[in-house]
Write an enzyme that holds these catalytic residues in place. Structure first.
Site, PDB file in Angstrom:
ATOM      1  N   CYS A  82       0.799  -1.154   0.106  1.00 37.80           N
ATOM      2  CA  CYS A  82      -0.122   0.162   0.001  1.00 37.80           C
ATOM      3  C   CYS A  82       0.877   1.064   0.110  1.00 37.80           C
ATOM      4  CB  CYS A  82      -1.063  -0.236   1.261  1.00 37.80           C
ATOM      5  SG  CYS A  82      -2.263   0.983   1.009  1.00 37.80           S
ATOM      6  N   HIS A 172      -3.466  -5.224   0.898  1.00 39.55           N
ATOM      7  CA  HIS A 172      -3.079  -5.669   2.053  1.00 39.55           C
ATOM      8  C   HIS A 172      -2.905  -7.279   1.938  1.00 39.55           C
ATOM      9  CE1 HIS A 172      -2.735  -1.908   4.178  1.00 39.55           C
ATOM     10  NE2 HIS A 172      -3.580  -1.606   3.298  1.00 39.55           N
ATOM     11  N   GLY A 228       0.779 -15.128  37.589  1.00 38.13           N
ATOM     12  CA  GLY A 228      -0.085 -16.440  37.486  1.00 38.13           C
ATOM     13  C   GLY A 228      -0.814 -16.567  36.209  1.00 38.13           C
ATOM     14  N   GLY A 229      -0.676 -15.424  35.357  1.00 40.37           N
ATOM     15  CA  GLY A 229      -1.122 -15.386  33.805  1.00 40.37           C
ATOM     16  C   GLY A 229      -0.189 -16.195  32.974  1.00 40.37           C
ATOM     17  N   ASP A 231       1.797 -15.282  30.416  1.00 40.15           N
ATOM     18  CA  ASP A 231       3.017 -14.977  30.079  1.00 40.15           C
ATOM     19  C   ASP A 231       4.120 -15.040  31.125  1.00 40.15           C
ATOM     20  OD1 ASP A 231       1.554 -14.008  27.952  1.00 40.15           O
ATOM     21  OD2 ASP A 231       1.428 -11.837  28.674  1.00 40.15           O
ATOM     22  N   SER A 233       3.918 -17.182  33.807  1.00 34.97           N
ATOM     23  CA  SER A 233       3.865 -18.589  33.976  1.00 34.97           C
ATOM     24  C   SER A 233       4.955 -19.456  33.078  1.00 34.97           C
ATOM     25  CB  SER A 233       2.698 -19.318  33.822  1.00 34.97           C
ATOM     26  OG  SER A 233       1.752 -18.914  34.847  1.00 34.97           O
ATOM     27  N   LYS A 374       1.156 -13.414  21.682  1.00 30.23           N
ATOM     28  CA  LYS A 374       0.634 -14.311  22.565  1.00 30.23           C
ATOM     29  C   LYS A 374       0.602 -15.848  22.275  1.00 30.23           C
ATOM     30  CE  LYS A 374      -1.552 -13.983  26.475  1.00 30.23           C
ATOM     31  NZ  LYS A 374      -1.260 -13.065  27.639  1.00 30.23           N
TER      32      LYS A 374
END
Ligand code: XMP
Length: 518
Positions: A82, A172, A228-229, A231, A233, A374
């Site tokens: 683009c 795109h 404890g989430g 990432d 962990s 993630k």
């Protein structure tokens, strides 16, 4: 760096992170750098290819972002998308103008015809849908370039100078609406740049463990800020692999956790062979947050207090200036905090606001996952043998309910939200939807509304329910939850949670909204 690199040069387009993800999905490592990165830096990094992104500007205007034309002398293949395509055409002697008629201006899905003898479209259908979003038009193509795709309205949809490895597309390829878009990116990487496909989580894991060992040294210790989430962990597992019991995981309960969450995290980690410390700091956090309404200030206070608790804990455990602090920062945190590429700052993720005192306390900060998306973090967790229930948990932000209580935060509001959120999650789980929705939670607004219960007037909080589906949390779609599930959650919440008399459902995607409300 022992793997090949592709550089995505960011000209401010909204899909730029998506380009980076697509490249990595194709097994090639890439980073997004701002277009202000000097050419010398680009050369030093020796990329096998460069991608110019889209952007909101018109290339022919004086203050539009440009790049050093010598980039075209490096002998490195370039793909312009683009705005990036128009920049390539403009810089190499073509002419880009504002589209004079509506037909040359294209937005949305467009039937496109490709020359499949061009390497970019190798082995793809000659006709498919591409997704356009441009108001400018390449009126004249630069010398040496061939037209390799067109639409009914526009003859110049893609250009190529195959002898120099330069390709430009007006559409795109990175967005899902472009059919075969990922294959086009793959063709650029493998057919043009000679990619070896040497980016995978197994190798990343081994390399990162070796690098961490070297950086931390044989005696060095690490204090990890653990929520404890997913990432943090995964990072705990990575660091445990690297330094074993020289790792101490500090879990700070700031009083803004979900119902029972503190106990659950403690239980999960007590089964694991790692040093785990729980700090109850509810009073400390809530007193600093009292009467603060501004979302950015709240985030910064939470980030700062986390840091100061970690300093206290480091001192308590004799962790010294020779040792390291670690946190599970991932790429979207960096990008959305306005620290990667050209993208605007959206919100300061709590781990990007560390206090100076913390930085002085440690030899350095380890953020070995700060270039991972993630879904890559989850792959890494699997690679490290982390239990699936920790890997596939829905994410929970470090600032916790602090970004889900609009306006000022009090314990009373946190308790109301905790109960409502628990009921909502329970109903989602009972309906078997928890594995289909990426993130779901309740938000306590700071609005009151009038209701009627048992023949009496009520005046109480409006509570919002949110649920999204997404791969990477950079973009997200609102989840189409069945009405019956929403109905059950709403009725239970209004009946059982004192202080809430109205429940609404958030039907906004990201963009234009964000996942969290603050
Ligand atoms: P947003 O609201 O930015 O959320 O669209 C994207 C994802 O990031 C999480 N999030 C955070 N996670 N610290 C975190 O650890 C933060 O400050 C933070 N802010 C948002 C959010 O829950 C979602 O998964």
């Amino acid at each position: 760096m022992s793997h090949q690199l592709v550089i995505v040069l960011d000209f401010g387009g909204q899909y730029n992170q998506l380009i980076a993800r697509r490249v990595r999905e194709c097994g090639v490592y890439c980073e997004v750098l701002p277009y202000t990165t000097p050419l010398s830096e680009l050369k030093r990094r020796s990329p096998i290819g460069i991608i110019f992104t889209g952007g909101p500007d018109s290339v022919y205007l004086e203050d539009a972002p440009h790049y050093d034309p010598a980039v075209f002398q490096l002998g490195i293949p370039i793909l312009g998308i683009c705005y990036g395509c128009q920049l390539m055409a403009h810089t190499l002697g073509g002419r880009v103008t504002e589209a004079q008629n509506d037909s040359a201006r294209e937005y949305g899905k467009t039937v496109t015809y490709y020359d499949t003898s061009c390497k970019l479209f190798h082995a793809l259908p000659q006709q498919s849908i591409s997704w356009m979003s441009h108001g400018d038009y390449m009126a004249q193509v630069p010398e040496g370039f061939a037209l390799v795709a067109h639409s009914d309205a526009c003859p110049n949809v893609a250009i190529a100078d195959e002898s120099r490895g330069f390709y430009g597309v007006q559409f795109h390829p990175e967005v899902n609406h472009t059919e075969n878009g990922v294959e086009m990116i793959r063709n650029f990487l493998y057919q043009v740049c000679g990619a070896a496909g040497d980016w995978n989580m197994g190798d990343f894991c081994k390399r990162t463990v070796a690098q961490l060992r070297e950086q931390i040294g044989p005696e060095g210790r690490v204090l990890l800020g653990l929520s404890g989430g997913v990432d943090s962990s995964v990072l705990a597992a990575l660091l445990a692999e690297a330094v074993g019991d020289r790792l101490t995981c500090v879990f700070v309960d700031h009083g803004l956790m979900r119902l029972n969450e503190g106990d659950e995290v403690e239980q999960a980690f007590s089964k694991w062979n790692v040093n785990f410390v729980r700090v109850n700091a509810e009073e400390r956090f809530l007193s600093h947050l009292a009467k603060v309404r501004d979302p950015e200030r709240k985030r910064k206070i939470i980030g700062r207090e986390f840091g100061l608790v970690f300093v206290d804990e480091a001192m308590r455990f004799g962790i010294t200036k020779q040792d390291f602090f670690a946190q599970g920062t991932i790429y979207p945190d960096v990008v959305e905090s306005g620290m990667g590429g050209q993208s605007a700052k959206i919100k300061t993720h709590h781990n990007k606001a560390l206090p100076k005192k913390l930085l002085r306390q440690f030899k350095g900060v380890l953020e070995p996952m700060s270039y991972l998306f993630k879904d890559e973090v989850r792959q890494l967790g699997r690679e490290l043998g982390l239990p699936e229930y920790l890997i596939s948990r829905q994410p929970f932000p470090g600032p916790g309910l602090g970004v889900r209580i609009l306006g000022s935060i009090t314990k009373e509001k946190a308790d109301i939200l905790r109960q409502a959120d628990f009921i909502y999650r329970d109903e989602i789980a009972k309906a078997g939807l928890d594995s289909q929705i990426s993130q779901y939670f309740a938000v306590l607004t700071d609005s009151y509304s009038v209701g009627v219960m048992g023949d009496s007037r009520t005046y109480a909080y409006v509570l919002a329910l949110r649920a999204v589906t997404t791969d990477d949390f950079m973009t997200a779609d609102w989840a189409r939850i069945p009405f019956e599930v929403l109905d059950r959650a709403s009725r239970r919440i209004v009946n059982q949670v004192r202080g809430v008399n109205r429940v609404v459902y958030d039907v906004t995607s990201k963009p234009p909204a964000t996942v969290e409300w603050e």
